[in-house]
Design a protein around this motif. Sequence first.
Motif, PDB file in Angstrom:
ATOM      1  N   SER A 125       0.834  -1.205   0.000  1.00  0.00           N
ATOM      2  CA  SER A 125       0.000   0.000   0.000  1.00  0.00           C
ATOM      3  C   SER A 125       0.865   1.251   0.000  1.00  0.00           C
ATOM      4  O   SER A 125       0.554   2.249  -0.672  1.00  0.00           O
ATOM      5  CB  SER A 125      -0.923  -0.005   1.234  1.00  0.00           C
ATOM      6  N   PHE A 126       1.977   1.194   0.723  1.00  0.00           N
ATOM      7  CA  PHE A 126       2.885   2.336   0.774  1.00  0.00           C
ATOM      8  C   PHE A 126       3.507   2.594  -0.593  1.00  0.00           C
ATOM      9  O   PHE A 126       3.583   3.730  -1.072  1.00  0.00           O
ATOM     10  CB  PHE A 126       3.955   2.085   1.829  1.00  0.00           C
ATOM     11  N   VAL A 127       3.946   1.522  -1.235  1.00  0.00           N
ATOM     12  CA  VAL A 127       4.521   1.664  -2.582  1.00  0.00           C
ATOM     13  C   VAL A 127       3.475   2.188  -3.551  1.00  0.00           C
ATOM     14  O   VAL A 127       3.746   3.058  -4.397  1.00  0.00           O
ATOM     15  CB  VAL A 127       5.095   0.315  -3.056  1.00  0.00           C
ATOM     16  N   TYR A 128       2.252   1.652  -3.449  1.00  0.00           N
ATOM     17  CA  TYR A 128       1.181   2.063  -4.356  1.00  0.00           C
ATOM     18  C   TYR A 128       0.861   3.552  -4.183  1.00  0.00           C
ATOM     19  O   TYR A 128       0.692   4.294  -5.163  1.00  0.00           O
ATOM     20  CB  TYR A 128      -0.060   1.221  -4.066  1.00  0.00           C
ATOM     21  N   ALA A 129       0.799   4.000  -2.914  1.00  0.00           N
ATOM     22  CA  ALA A 129       0.522   5.419  -2.664  1.00  0.00           C
ATOM     23  C   ALA A 129       1.646   6.299  -3.189  1.00  0.00           C
ATOM     24  O   ALA A 129       1.405   7.376  -3.768  1.00  0.00           O
ATOM     25  CB  ALA A 129       0.323   5.645  -1.171  1.00  0.00           C
ATOM     26  N   ASN A 130       2.884   5.879  -3.018  1.00  0.00           N
ATOM     27  CA  ASN A 130       4.017   6.671  -3.490  1.00  0.00           C
ATOM     28  C   ASN A 130       4.073   6.746  -5.008  1.00  0.00           C
ATOM     29  O   ASN A 130       4.502   7.749  -5.574  1.00  0.00           O
ATOM     30  CB  ASN A 130       5.326   6.102  -2.951  1.00  0.00           C
ATOM     31  N   THR A 131       3.629   5.693  -5.683  1.00  0.00           N
ATOM     32  CA  THR A 131       3.603   5.747  -7.154  1.00  0.00           C
ATOM     33  C   THR A 131       2.593   6.781  -7.637  1.00  0.00           C
ATOM     34  O   THR A 131       2.820   7.449  -8.656  1.00  0.00           O
ATOM     35  CB  THR A 131       3.263   4.362  -7.734  1.00  0.00           C
ATOM     36  N   HIS A 132       1.476   6.926  -6.918  1.00  0.00           N
ATOM     37  CA  HIS A 132       0.522   7.977  -7.276  1.00  0.00           C
ATOM     38  C   HIS A 132       1.150   9.362  -7.087  1.00  0.00           C
ATOM     39  O   HIS A 132       0.958  10.261  -7.923  1.00  0.00           O
ATOM     40  CB  HIS A 132      -0.748   7.850  -6.423  1.00  0.00           C
ATOM     41  N   SER A 133       1.887   9.531  -5.995  1.00  0.00           N
ATOM     42  CA  SER A 133       2.567  10.813  -5.772  1.00  0.00           C
ATOM     43  C   SER A 133       3.599  11.073  -6.851  1.00  0.00           C
ATOM     44  O   SER A 133       3.715  12.198  -7.375  1.00  0.00           O
ATOM     45  CB  SER A 133       3.237  10.807  -4.391  1.00  0.00           C
ATOM     46  N   LEU A 134       4.331  10.030  -7.206  1.00  0.00           N
ATOM     47  CA  LEU A 134       5.339  10.187  -8.267  1.00  0.00           C
ATOM     48  C   LEU A 134       4.680  10.557  -9.594  1.00  0.00           C
ATOM     49  O   LEU A 134       5.219  11.357 -10.382  1.00  0.00           O
ATOM     50  CB  LEU A 134       6.143   8.889  -8.413  1.00  0.00           C
ATOM     51  N   GLN A 135       3.510   9.962  -9.854  1.00  0.00           N
ATOM     52  CA  GLN A 135       2.786  10.293 -11.083  1.00  0.00           C
ATOM     53  C   GLN A 135       2.375  11.773 -11.077  1.00  0.00           C
ATOM     54  O   GLN A 135       2.490  12.478 -12.094  1.00  0.00           O
ATOM     55  CB  GLN A 135       1.543   9.402 -11.208  1.00  0.00           C
ATOM     56  N   LYS A 136       1.921  12.290  -9.936  1.00  0.00           N
ATOM     57  CA  LYS A 136       1.524  13.696  -9.825  1.00  0.00           C
ATOM     58  C   LYS A 136       2.735  14.607 -10.022  1.00  0.00           C
ATOM     59  O   LYS A 136       2.658  15.615 -10.729  1.00  0.00           O
ATOM     60  CB  LYS A 136       0.885  13.928  -8.456  1.00  0.00           C
ATOM     61  N   TYR A 137       3.858  14.255  -9.399  1.00  0.00           N
ATOM     62  CA  TYR A 137       5.068  15.059  -9.558  1.00  0.00           C
ATOM     63  C   TYR A 137       5.537  15.033 -11.005  1.00  0.00           C
ATOM     64  O   TYR A 137       5.992  16.049 -11.560  1.00  0.00           O
ATOM     65  CB  TYR A 137       6.185  14.537  -8.648  1.00  0.00           C
TER      66      TYR A 137
END
Length: 443
Positions: free
Chosen positions: A213-225
């Motif tokens: 879940s942590f990795v999945y959430a961070n990938t969304h943040s990376l996509q936004k950045y």
Amino acid sequence: MTNISSRLGDELKPGFDDAAWVDVLDAVDKTYAELVDYQEQLEARNTELSTLRSFLRSIMTSISDYLVVTDKDGFVADLSQSFCAAIGGDKDALIGRPVVGFFEGDMRDRMSAAMSEVAREKVEQTFEVDLETLNGASPVDFRVAPRLDRRKRISGFILTGRPLGELRQAYHELESSHEELKQAQTQLVRTEKLASLGRLLAGVAHELNNPISFVYANTHSLQKYLDRFESYFEQVQSGASREELVALRAELKLERDLKNLRVAIEGARDGAERVRDIVEDLRRLSAEGSGEVAPFDVTQTAKIGAQWVQRGLKRQMKITVTGESSCMALGRSGHVQQVIMNLVQNAADAMEAIEAPEIQVRLSYEGDMAVMQVCDNGPGVPEDLRAAIFDPFFTTKAVGRGTGLGLSISQKIVEEHGGTLSYVQGVAKGACFRLALKRGDQR
């Protein structure tokens, strides 16, 4: 007796003196006494003979095996009722017939040869022949023994036979029942393994959920950045002025995103590493251990097993591993891992009603043995049940909560390793199990 003596005295008195007369009377009395005694013995022997005949008749009537008595020429002198029923003839009609006449072809030759061998060697013979019965040829296990007279000469033969048809049918049914029992036991063992696997998977799912879940959430943040940086670089490539780029950079908050980007990458890496560690633990846990026995660290194995059980529990429970930091033993680590998980899981199940449950796993060396004790502060095992806890299918859990094979399988695994698994008393407040394996370090 007095009348006989008086008459003899009257007849013989004129020609006899007194001494002769006394001798005659004594001889008559003695002869009469011997006759009476002989008559009594004869009556007793006759009673014994009648009793023996009645006893033999009851045997011949009630015996289930076949019994045939013949004379020295092989003609039937007596036979059991069971043999008559099998042949389908009356006893009186069968007496006097040659015994080999109840067999056909090669079977008759085999019986004749066996009787000849018994008559010659005076030693019993055992063999299988087909007897012609009402239901056709029936296999019978016959034993032919000699009848000997007082001079040790053959006076006849005794044939005892046991029908093999029903025996073979019973054996076949027993074998089928045994096979069904083995299949049922195999299925129950599989059920127990699946139950253990289900508890393990519950722990795996719970443990993997957080880092994934942590990795999945961070990938969304990376996509936004990434979207924001793409917008900025599009303006750079289109030739926007410096002032416009500075304004856009402030608008998109790229300075903050740069810092968050590093944090997101580090978080994703940490989550991925955690997943990698979990997979590595699973790889060790799933090791089948079917290869050669080798030294392994019981302490490390116990920590991994305890962690996986703890991950699958629905409540918080303190599980500590103390003692030797590295306790080496000889065995198959995958199999011992299963034993450890069974012991820890049983302890956890036994403390569902305990307010502050705690499990202690202690590792130590005792001479040439590596020893592990799994103790808890639960209710323990009642004294009247301790003798049965290692029996297959024995369980104190509610229906559907267990098969009762965990401790039985664990003890079998430990014994195959040349070790022991036992319940020990007076060591902990609750239950305590002691696992001892051959020491694996080089001393």
